[in-house]
Design an enzyme around this catalytic site. Structure first.
Site, PDB file in Angstrom:
ATOM      1  N   THR A   1     -26.255  -3.787  -3.752  1.00 57.88           N
ATOM      2  CA  THR A   1     -24.799  -3.721  -3.902  1.00 57.88           C
ATOM      3  C   THR A   1     -24.420  -2.894  -5.129  1.00 57.88           C
ATOM      4  O   THR A   1     -23.510  -2.054  -5.069  1.00 57.88           O
ATOM      5  CB  THR A   1     -24.207  -5.131  -4.025  1.00 57.88           C
ATOM      6  OG1 THR A   1     -24.535  -5.885  -2.846  1.00 57.88           O
ATOM      7  CG2 THR A   1     -22.692  -5.070  -4.171  1.00 57.88           C
ATOM      8  N   ILE A   2     -25.103  -3.111  -6.230  1.00 61.78           N
ATOM      9  CA  ILE A   2     -24.826  -2.356  -7.451  1.00 61.78           C
ATOM     10  C   ILE A   2     -25.170  -0.884  -7.254  1.00 61.78           C
ATOM     11  O   ILE A   2     -24.414   0.008  -7.678  1.00 61.78           O
ATOM     12  CB  ILE A   2     -25.610  -2.951  -8.632  1.00 61.78           C
ATOM     13  CG1 ILE A   2     -25.035  -4.317  -9.009  1.00 61.78           C
ATOM     14  CG2 ILE A   2     -25.583  -2.006  -9.836  1.00 61.78           C
ATOM     15  CD1 ILE A   2     -23.594  -4.292  -9.488  1.00 61.78           C
TER      16      ILE A   2
ATOM     17  N   GLY B   1     -29.412  -4.414  -7.861  1.00 64.40           N
ATOM     18  CA  GLY B   1     -29.745  -4.540  -6.443  1.00 64.40           C
ATOM     19  C   GLY B   1     -29.003  -3.536  -5.583  1.00 64.40           C
ATOM     20  O   GLY B   1     -28.377  -2.591  -6.078  1.00 64.40           O
TER      21      GLY B   1
ATOM     22  N   GLY C   1     -26.619  -5.929 -12.940  1.00 63.33           N
ATOM     23  CA  GLY C   1     -27.512  -6.104 -11.802  1.00 63.33           C
ATOM     24  C   GLY C   1     -28.056  -4.748 -11.393  1.00 63.33           C
ATOM     25  O   GLY C   1     -27.579  -3.713 -11.862  1.00 63.33           O
TER      26      GLY C   1
ATOM     27  N   SER D   1     -19.633  -9.835   9.217  1.00 62.19           N
ATOM     28  CA  SER D   1     -19.516  -9.622   7.779  1.00 62.19           C
ATOM     29  C   SER D   1     -18.060  -9.580   7.341  1.00 62.19           C
ATOM     30  O   SER D   1     -17.162  -9.331   8.152  1.00 62.19           O
ATOM     31  CB  SER D   1     -20.196  -8.306   7.374  1.00 62.19           C
ATOM     32  OG  SER D   1     -21.570  -8.338   7.668  1.00 62.19           O
TER      33      SER D   1
ATOM     34  N   THR E   1     -26.925 -15.082   1.336  1.00 55.33           N
ATOM     35  CA  THR E   1     -26.294 -13.944   0.678  1.00 55.33           C
ATOM     36  C   THR E   1     -25.042 -14.442  -0.035  1.00 55.33           C
ATOM     37  O   THR E   1     -24.731 -15.633  -0.013  1.00 55.33           O
ATOM     38  CB  THR E   1     -25.912 -12.854   1.699  1.00 55.33           C
ATOM     39  OG1 THR E   1     -24.770 -13.300   2.455  1.00 55.33           O
ATOM     40  CG2 THR E   1     -27.057 -12.553   2.674  1.00 55.33           C
ATOM     41  N   CYS E   2     -24.303 -13.522  -0.644  1.00 59.04           N
ATOM     42  CA  CYS E   2     -23.086 -13.936  -1.335  1.00 59.04           C
ATOM     43  C   CYS E   2     -22.028 -14.450  -0.359  1.00 59.04           C
ATOM     44  O   CYS E   2     -21.126 -15.191  -0.749  1.00 59.04           O
ATOM     45  CB  CYS E   2     -22.520 -12.776  -2.157  1.00 59.04           C
ATOM     46  SG  CYS E   2     -22.101 -11.315  -1.185  1.00 59.04           S
ATOM     47  N   ASN E   3     -22.142 -14.074   0.902  1.00 53.99           N
ATOM     48  CA  ASN E   3     -21.117 -14.462   1.870  1.00 53.99           C
ATOM     49  C   ASN E   3     -21.559 -15.525   2.860  1.00 53.99           C
ATOM     50  O   ASN E   3     -20.738 -16.028   3.626  1.00 53.99           O
ATOM     51  CB  ASN E   3     -20.645 -13.237   2.664  1.00 53.99           C
ATOM     52  CG  ASN E   3     -19.729 -12.355   1.849  1.00 53.99           C
ATOM     53  OD1 ASN E   3     -19.005 -12.840   0.984  1.00 53.99           O
ATOM     54  ND2 ASN E   3     -19.777 -11.068   2.084  1.00 53.99           N
ATOM     55  N   ARG E   4     -22.838 -15.871   2.873  1.00 50.43           N
ATOM     56  CA  ARG E   4     -23.303 -16.841   3.871  1.00 50.43           C
ATOM     57  C   ARG E   4     -24.614 -17.495   3.448  1.00 50.43           C
ATOM     58  O   ARG E   4     -25.418 -16.909   2.710  1.00 50.43           O
ATOM     59  CB  ARG E   4     -23.491 -16.174   5.234  1.00 50.43           C
ATOM     60  CG  ARG E   4     -24.669 -15.229   5.331  1.00 50.43           C
ATOM     61  CD  ARG E   4     -24.766 -14.558   6.703  1.00 50.43           C
ATOM     62  NE  ARG E   4     -23.628 -13.709   6.944  1.00 50.43           N
ATOM     63  CZ  ARG E   4     -22.688 -13.981   7.863  1.00 50.43           C
ATOM     64  NH1 ARG E   4     -22.780 -15.044   8.619  1.00 50.43           N
ATOM     65  NH2 ARG E   4     -21.673 -13.165   8.022  1.00 50.43           N
TER      66      ARG E   4
END
Length: 423
Positions: free
Chosen positions: A191-192, A189, A187, A107, A49-52
């Protein structure tokens, strides 16, 4: 079998490292096949993911070094470049870590719900690639059940805090009133979509959705009374945007400094607020050098999201208690697998002895020997065969003074309890 979770996240690695080791949707299947080659691991799943970025493996040996090397080599990086940012969890700690991740406890935004869907996607991808077996299959299904219980039994998700919410909160600090503002969402997805929902809740004036797949952009824009465009049309509409939130899976930036510079001139330098949630980044870092642009990355949002954490701390403590209980539950199941093979071998040996003695007894009956004598022979011989090796070992343990072995045998066979009862 050893379970290993190896990776890096927003706590251990800066964004420029994280974006170098991400696995996009287009390469993750090949990565899983690469990881399985040469029996490096027995089972594997990759969460990116964007964080991991995390690799979950079931291995016959407890050595995680091959997986460390593979991660760097796959991305064309020296192991020394990645090594300082990596963490490794083994068995009990690996199980606890995955439960914490799926429940939103690890998170950037405590308790955010999107990560559970991302874990499910990672599991499904691994299943589709045939890299999930008995151990990881059981672990991920157990994880989904525990994450659901955490959501149900605690208030971990009661506050609407997420990366998307943090982005919108920051936009409201810059533009106190959003009713006259236009947002360009790049985007389509989760999140968007979540950002669009939060913006609508704050009466945003207008939404433009840009996506590589125009059909998906149309579907999302229609839900929020917005306007859909393709990624190639961004430059033509950027000047209309007061707020830009971007989250795509593109390996290269979709918005460059020159494009933003031209848009600012058209806007007569009215400010643009930009949030780049993607990893790798969608917006060139050099854009932050422009006047009248407020550019924030995922890492920059940490200060904003901290404000929403206080209400979730107590819920997080409750969630940790649930996770600890279910981690031990899974480990009990995992440890039980060690006994399965032993039990099966012991039963096979007993059944082999039974078949051998039974065959002899049947031949004696065929020869006309009295049934009572044959039954006595069967019972006596089978008992001796089953007890011979354990009796020999117990006798030797007594001679050698192995008290612990004798106590273990007593606990296993419950001999003393039955003897007391017989008296």
């Amino acid at each position: 079998m050893t379970l290993i979770a190896l990776g890096l996240n927003h706590k251990t690695a800066p964004i420029d490292i994280r974006e170098r080791v991400t696995f996009g949707p287009d390469i993750i299947a090949g990565a899983l096949r690469s990881l399985m080659e040469g029996s490096l691991v027995d089972e594997a799943a990759i969460l990116s993911t964007c964080n991991r970025t995390e690799v979950y493996c079931a291995m016959s040996t407890p050595a995680e070094e091959p997986v460390r090397c593979w991660l760097g080599q796959f991305h064309g990086l020296d192991s020394e470049r990645v090594e300082p940012y990596l963490y490794v969890h083994v068995n009990h700690q690996a199980v606890r870590h995955l439960l914490q991740v799926a429940s939103g406890l690890d998170s950037m935004v405590l308790g955010e719900p999107q990560i559970l869907g991302q874990v499910k996607t990672a599991f499904q991808t691994a299943c589709d690639c045939g890299t999930v077996g008995k151990l990881l299959g059981r672990l991920f299904q157990h994880t989904f059940s525990v994450a659901k219980q955490v959501r149900t039994d605690t208030a971990i998700g009661s506050s609407p805090v997420s990366i998307a919410f943090a982005a919108v909160s920051l936009a409201r600090q810059i533009f106190s009133d959003l009713t006259n503002q236009t947002a360009l969402l790049i985007g389509a997805g989760e999140t968007i979509e979540l950002a669009a929902r939060h913006l609508r809740q704050h009466q945003l004036g207008r939404i433009i959705v840009a996506n590589r797949t125009i059909e998906r952009a149309h579907a999302l824009a229609e839900e929020f009374n917005g306007y859909a465009i393709g990624l190639t049309e961004i430059a033509d509409h950027l000047a209309e945007a007061d707020i830009v939130i971007s989250s795509t899976a593109s390996p290269l930036p979709v918005l460059g400094k020159g494009t933003v510079e031209r848009a600012l001139k058209k806007r007569k330098h009215r400010p643009i607020f930009m949030v780049d949630i993607a990893v790798p980044r969608d917006i060139e870092p050099e854009v932050s050098e422009l006047n009248d642009v407020y550019l924030y990355t995922v890492d920059d949002l940490q200060g904003v999201v901290n404000e929403g954490l206080k209400s979730r701390q107590e819920a997080a403590s409750q969630a940790e208690e649930i996770i600890e209980i279910h981690t031990e539950e899974f480990m009990c199941w995992l440890r039980s697998l060690d006994a399965v093979g032993l039990i099966q071998d012991y039963r096979r040996r007993a059944e082999s002895a039974r078949d051998e003695v039974l065959a002899r007894a049947l031949r004696q009956l065929e020869c006309g020997k009295p049934p009572a004598d044959v039954l006595g022979y069967l019972a006596h011989t089978l008992t001796n065969k089953l007890l011979h090796i354990p009796s020999t070992r117990l006798r030797q343990a007594g001679r050698d003074g192995k008290v612990e072995l004798l106590q273990a045998a007593n606990e296993l066979l419950q001999i003393s309890d039955e003897a007391k009862a017989a008296r």
